[in-house]
Design a protein around this motif. Structure first.
Motif, PDB file in Angstrom:
ATOM      1  N   ILE A 125     -43.224  -1.744 -60.240  1.00 31.71           N
ATOM      2  CA  ILE A 125     -44.541  -2.209 -60.565  1.00 31.71           C
ATOM      3  C   ILE A 125     -44.973  -1.225 -61.852  1.00 31.71           C
ATOM      4  N   LEU A 133     -52.397  -7.267 -55.395  1.00 34.10           N
ATOM      5  CA  LEU A 133     -51.962  -6.638 -56.740  1.00 34.10           C
ATOM      6  C   LEU A 133     -52.835  -7.392 -57.825  1.00 34.10           C
ATOM      7  N   TYR A 145     -50.696  -5.378 -63.628  1.00 33.95           N
ATOM      8  CA  TYR A 145     -49.414  -4.638 -63.414  1.00 33.95           C
ATOM      9  C   TYR A 145     -48.289  -6.005 -63.623  1.00 33.95           C
ATOM     10  N   ILE A 148     -44.543  -6.966 -62.052  1.00 34.30           N
ATOM     11  CA  ILE A 148     -43.822  -6.786 -60.881  1.00 34.30           C
ATOM     12  C   ILE A 148     -42.745  -7.360 -61.209  1.00 34.30           C
ATOM     13  N   ILE A 162     -43.306  -8.376 -52.773  1.00 37.46           N
ATOM     14  CA  ILE A 162     -43.664  -7.019 -52.513  1.00 37.46           C
ATOM     15  C   ILE A 162     -43.715  -7.158 -50.890  1.00 37.46           C
TER      16      ILE A 162
END
Length: 146
Positions: free
Chosen positions: A68, A84, A88, A90, A95
């Motif tokens: 991340i 999230l 960000y 990823i 996740i």
């Protein structure tokens, strides 16, 4: 004798100036929320990797990881891994899948945007692991001086 004592005092004080500060974060294993506790520091990047515990060390499972990295200008000192935002990028496996594993290692880089990048306190690396026995909140600390 006085010269030796003076030299030792100078070395002691100089080593304290060279040593970077320690920075702390808190990870709540129940809610999957991580928070930087050091004032003025924010998440720059996080890598979560599943590992296999061995005697005296851990063996990482290279295919089971999530990276991340911050992409926007909004600074976050708290991240809810279950929710999230678009700030960000990823990369890696899902996740939720990695967070459901029993043994995971966290490699986290925090930064202070007010400090120049040449300053050794502008960034700090924090590493910790969780396992099946980890419950509740966990406080992790970077290397450095207190």
């Amino acid at each position: 004798m006085k010269k030796i004592l003076l030299l030792l005092l100078i070395i002691l004080f100089q080593s304290c100036w060279i040593c970077p500060e320690r920075h702390n974060l808190e990870f709540d294993n129940n809610t999957k929320i991580i928070k930087v506790l050091s004032e003025g520091y924010y998440f720059e990047s996080i890598k979560i990797t599943e590992y296999i515990p061995k005697e005296g060390y851990v063996e990482f499972i290279d295919s089971n990881y999530v990276e991340i990295k911050q992409k926007g200008k909004l600074l976050n000192n708290l991240i809810d891994f279950r929710n999230l935002n678009n700030n960000y990028n990823i990369k890696g496996i899902d996740i939720e899948k990695i967070l459901s594993k029993r043994e995971i290692a966290f490699e986290i880089m925090v930064k202070n945007p007010k400090l120049k990048t040449e300053d050794e306190d502008s960034r700090s690396f924090i590493y910790f692991v969780t396992d099946s026995l980890t419950k509740g909140k966990l406080i992790a600390e970077s290397n450095g001086c207190k």
